[in-house]
Design an enzyme around this catalytic site. Sequence first.
Site, mmCIF file in Angstrom:
data_model
loop_
_atom_site.group_PDB
_atom_site.id
_atom_site.type_symbol
_atom_site.label_atom_id
_atom_site.label_comp_id
_atom_site.label_asym_id
_atom_site.label_seq_id
_atom_site.Cartn_x
_atom_site.Cartn_y
_atom_site.Cartn_z
ATOM 1 N N LYS A 1 88.962 31.564 41.303
ATOM 2 C CA LYS A 1 90.301 32.133 41.564
ATOM 3 C C LYS A 1 90.391 33.510 40.919
ATOM 4 O O LYS A 1 90.809 34.477 41.552
ATOM 5 C CB LYS A 1 91.367 31.228 40.974
ATOM 6 C CG LYS A 1 92.750 31.855 40.841
ATOM 7 C CD LYS A 1 93.778 30.941 40.256
ATOM 8 C CE LYS A 1 93.818 30.934 38.772
ATOM 9 N NZ LYS A 1 94.546 32.039 38.127
ATOM 10 N N ARG B 1 101.545 36.725 39.678
ATOM 11 C CA ARG B 1 101.481 37.825 38.694
ATOM 12 C C ARG B 1 100.314 38.760 39.017
ATOM 13 O O ARG B 1 100.393 39.960 38.836
ATOM 14 C CB ARG B 1 101.265 37.270 37.286
ATOM 15 C CG ARG B 1 102.351 36.429 36.726
ATOM 16 C CD ARG B 1 102.158 36.302 35.256
ATOM 17 N NE ARG B 1 102.397 37.580 34.601
ATOM 18 C CZ ARG B 1 101.495 38.516 34.386
ATOM 19 N NH1 ARG B 1 100.251 38.320 34.749
ATOM 20 N NH2 ARG B 1 101.793 39.659 33.835
ATOM 21 N N CYS C 1 105.710 34.593 32.185
ATOM 22 C CA CYS C 1 105.395 33.296 32.801
ATOM 23 C C CYS C 1 105.417 32.298 31.643
ATOM 24 O O CYS C 1 105.579 32.679 30.486
ATOM 25 C CB CYS C 1 104.022 33.354 33.470
ATOM 26 S SG CYS C 1 102.680 33.320 32.300
ATOM 27 N N ARG D 1 103.324 38.551 29.086
ATOM 28 C CA ARG D 1 102.389 39.162 30.041
ATOM 29 C C ARG D 1 102.724 40.641 30.323
ATOM 30 O O ARG D 1 102.994 41.053 31.440
ATOM 31 C CB ARG D 1 102.343 38.373 31.350
ATOM 32 C CG ARG D 1 102.196 36.876 31.212
ATOM 33 C CD ARG D 1 100.887 36.425 30.609
ATOM 34 N NE ARG D 1 99.732 36.660 31.434
ATOM 35 C CZ ARG D 1 99.297 35.823 32.376
ATOM 36 N NH1 ARG D 1 99.986 34.734 32.631
ATOM 37 N NH2 ARG D 1 98.213 36.078 33.081
ATOM 38 N N ASP E 1 91.672 29.897 28.853
ATOM 39 C CA ASP E 1 92.004 29.009 29.977
ATOM 40 C C ASP E 1 91.457 27.597 29.783
ATOM 41 O O ASP E 1 91.874 26.682 30.491
ATOM 42 C CB ASP E 1 91.474 29.579 31.302
ATOM 43 C CG ASP E 1 92.187 30.849 31.674
ATOM 44 O OD1 ASP E 1 91.719 31.556 32.583
ATOM 45 O OD2 ASP E 1 93.217 31.156 31.048
ATOM 46 N N ARG F 1 97.550 25.850 42.297
ATOM 47 C CA ARG F 1 97.336 27.299 42.285
ATOM 48 C C ARG F 1 95.881 27.638 41.943
ATOM 49 O O ARG F 1 95.342 28.646 42.359
ATOM 50 C CB ARG F 1 98.232 27.971 41.239
ATOM 51 C CG ARG F 1 99.700 27.755 41.464
ATOM 52 C CD ARG F 1 100.489 28.595 40.539
ATOM 53 N NE ARG F 1 100.060 29.989 40.647
ATOM 54 C CZ ARG F 1 100.775 30.998 40.180
ATOM 55 N NH1 ARG F 1 101.916 30.765 39.575
ATOM 56 N NH2 ARG F 1 100.373 32.230 40.298
HETATM 57 C C1 EPZ Z 1 93.551 37.015 33.237
HETATM 58 O O1 EPZ Z 1 94.946 37.251 33.014
HETATM 59 C C2 EPZ Z 1 93.475 35.675 33.946
HETATM 60 N N1 EPZ Z 1 94.183 35.735 35.222
HETATM 61 C C3 EPZ Z 1 94.098 34.594 33.055
HETATM 62 O O2 EPZ Z 1 93.932 33.349 33.725
HETATM 63 C C4 EPZ Z 1 93.328 34.551 31.736
HETATM 64 O O3 EPZ Z 1 93.919 33.594 30.887
HETATM 65 C C5 EPZ Z 1 93.377 35.931 31.068
HETATM 66 O O4 EPZ Z 1 92.832 36.920 31.992
HETATM 67 C C6 EPZ Z 1 92.559 35.987 29.785
HETATM 68 O O5 EPZ Z 1 91.233 35.651 30.051
HETATM 69 C C7 EPZ Z 1 93.562 36.314 36.281
HETATM 70 O O6 EPZ Z 1 92.429 36.782 36.197
HETATM 71 C C8 EPZ Z 1 94.320 36.332 37.568
HETATM 72 P P1 EPZ Z 1 94.843 39.802 29.959
HETATM 73 P P2 EPZ Z 1 95.427 38.709 32.501
HETATM 74 O O7 EPZ Z 1 95.360 41.054 30.548
HETATM 75 O O8 EPZ Z 1 94.617 39.749 33.154
HETATM 76 C C9 EPZ Z 1 97.894 41.126 26.606
HETATM 77 C C10 EPZ Z 1 94.586 31.248 34.513
HETATM 78 O O9 EPZ Z 1 95.022 30.224 33.976
HETATM 79 N N2 EPZ Z 1 98.114 42.308 27.458
HETATM 80 O O10 EPZ Z 1 93.420 39.733 29.501
HETATM 81 O O11 EPZ Z 1 96.907 38.776 32.660
HETATM 82 C C11 EPZ Z 1 98.526 39.880 27.223
HETATM 83 O O12 EPZ Z 1 99.881 39.783 26.837
HETATM 84 C C12 EPZ Z 1 95.109 32.611 34.102
HETATM 85 O O13 EPZ Z 1 93.698 31.273 35.419
HETATM 86 C C13 EPZ Z 1 98.901 43.344 26.948
HETATM 87 O O14 EPZ Z 1 99.397 43.279 25.823
HETATM 88 O O15 EPZ Z 1 95.058 38.592 30.972
HETATM 89 C C14 EPZ Z 1 97.712 38.752 26.651
HETATM 90 O O16 EPZ Z 1 98.222 38.446 25.363
HETATM 91 C C15 EPZ Z 1 96.157 32.511 32.996
HETATM 92 N N3 EPZ Z 1 99.112 44.433 27.733
HETATM 93 C C16 EPZ Z 1 96.319 39.367 26.492
HETATM 94 O O17 EPZ Z 1 96.491 40.790 26.583
HETATM 95 C C17 EPZ Z 1 98.577 44.547 28.994
HETATM 96 O O18 EPZ Z 1 98.794 45.573 29.668
HETATM 97 C C18 EPZ Z 1 95.340 38.928 27.561
HETATM 98 O O19 EPZ Z 1 95.830 39.367 28.782
HETATM 99 C C19 EPZ Z 1 97.797 43.478 29.486
HETATM 100 C C20 EPZ Z 1 97.570 42.364 28.705
#
Ligand code: EPZ
Length: 420
Positions: free
Chosen positions: A22, A94, A118, A123, A308, A400
């Site tokens: 996914k 998202r 979420c 996020r 995850d 999902r």
């Molecule tokens: C991706 O989300 C995945 N989703 C998530 O999987 C996964 O948990 C996450 O990466 C971490 O591995 C997809 O790939 C669609 P991040 P993403 O940006 O990109 C902070 C699932 O269950 N952050 O690495 O949103 C954020 O708040 C989903 O399959 C900022 O502060 O994750 C979080 O604390 C859930 N500012 C941390 O970084 C930003 O601009 C990790 O977020 C972006 C992120």
Amino acid sequence: MGAFVIQGGKPLNGNVRVSSSKNAILPIISACLLTNEECHLNEIPGLDDVSYMCELVSYLGAKVEVDGKSRKISVKTPELTGNTADYELVSKLRASFLVMGSLLARSGRAKVALPGGCPIGSRPVDLHLKGFEAMGAVIENGHGYIEAVCPSGKLKGANIYLDFPSVGATENLIIAAVLAEGKTVIENAASEPEIVDLASFLTKMGANITGAGTDTIIIEGVERVYGTEHTIMPDRIEAGTLMTAAAVTCGDITLSNVVPEHIKPVTAKLRESGVEIIEYESEIRVRNNKRPVAVDIKTHPFPGFPTDMQAPLSAYLCFAEGASMIVETIFENRFMHVNELKRMGAQIRLDGRTAIIEGIEEMQGAQVRATDLRAGAALIIAGLAAKGTTEVLDIHHIDRGYEFIENKLQRLGADIRRVM
Ligand code: EPZ
């Protein structure tokens, strides 16, 4: 909203093929917007999130053809017919925010609804926006939308240092940099396997990318990119979830369509808890015949333990001998499964981002509610090993990200059925 009814106590045995990822396919579908030629994607998982992303790119001008039988989709965007991703679409998914990079690269402008939070956290997207600004975009944030415009019509290559190795920000900025003028260097980039799969797809389109899978990624902008064909990588989180289900039921399963390297942190933890795991080139065998030994987990960006998999493994450790300490460092509210597991008898204490799980020999089946995708997976795992009947409600969260999970588990011997 549907429910899964599970009779616990059946060991899982047999072979199962893991679906495609996914979290790999969502940015790749967005990247298809970069070209006016046709892209063919193979091994598409039948997931709601994939449907939502296809709906979004169609709304922006892409012609999407889905062949469910052969599990292929083709995406062709002769021209963008819009550059706005509205709230109604973005609020369903998202990851819709990942079209911002493609829209900016292809048309020099993008207007995307702020995804909002979420259940697992707020996020934010500040790191995405900081990178776009470094590449020359002017960002306006108002009325629940982010509007980005390149005054010169084209993004410019830039040196970007991510305060946090955000997966989404890394993906969005790689996509944006592909058609930018000059070189972009992303430092402290995320190195998750899904980033490597995206870079592999973009390179086949004609992009010039080096360093994907490391913390420094270099993209030399090119004039245009072309249609291509790509087979999506296996879903490492589904693999980890199925491995954990086999372990908690004291079963013996072999997973195919797996990249053992991608799931090493989970393999290491399951082995540490006493599970026998044999790795082959594209298969993993998981065999267990005893109660787990408690282990500690701390989530980290790749190659650390994946956030995850925190909820699914926490469910497994509820049955362990001893106390396990779980520290969730990535998201601020990713313990929504805890209260539901406690309804099944789990002994868990929460303190901020730390959960202490006192393992017990037996959990009781109960009616529980999936609050988010991975929390739902955790409840299935607990139900597979609990005594009696577990009913997991709100399983649309689970649909999902897990393709026909009940069919996969039934074929392995689980007593699980979907009721509408
Ligand atoms: C991706 O989300 C995945 N989703 C998530 O999987 C996964 O948990 C996450 O990466 C971490 O591995 C997809 O790939 C669609 P991040 P993403 O940006 O990109 C902070 C699932 O269950 N952050 O690495 O949103 C954020 O708040 C989903 O399959 C900022 O502060 O994750 C979080 O604390 C859930 N500012 C941390 O970084 C930003 O601009 C990790 O977020 C972006 C992120």
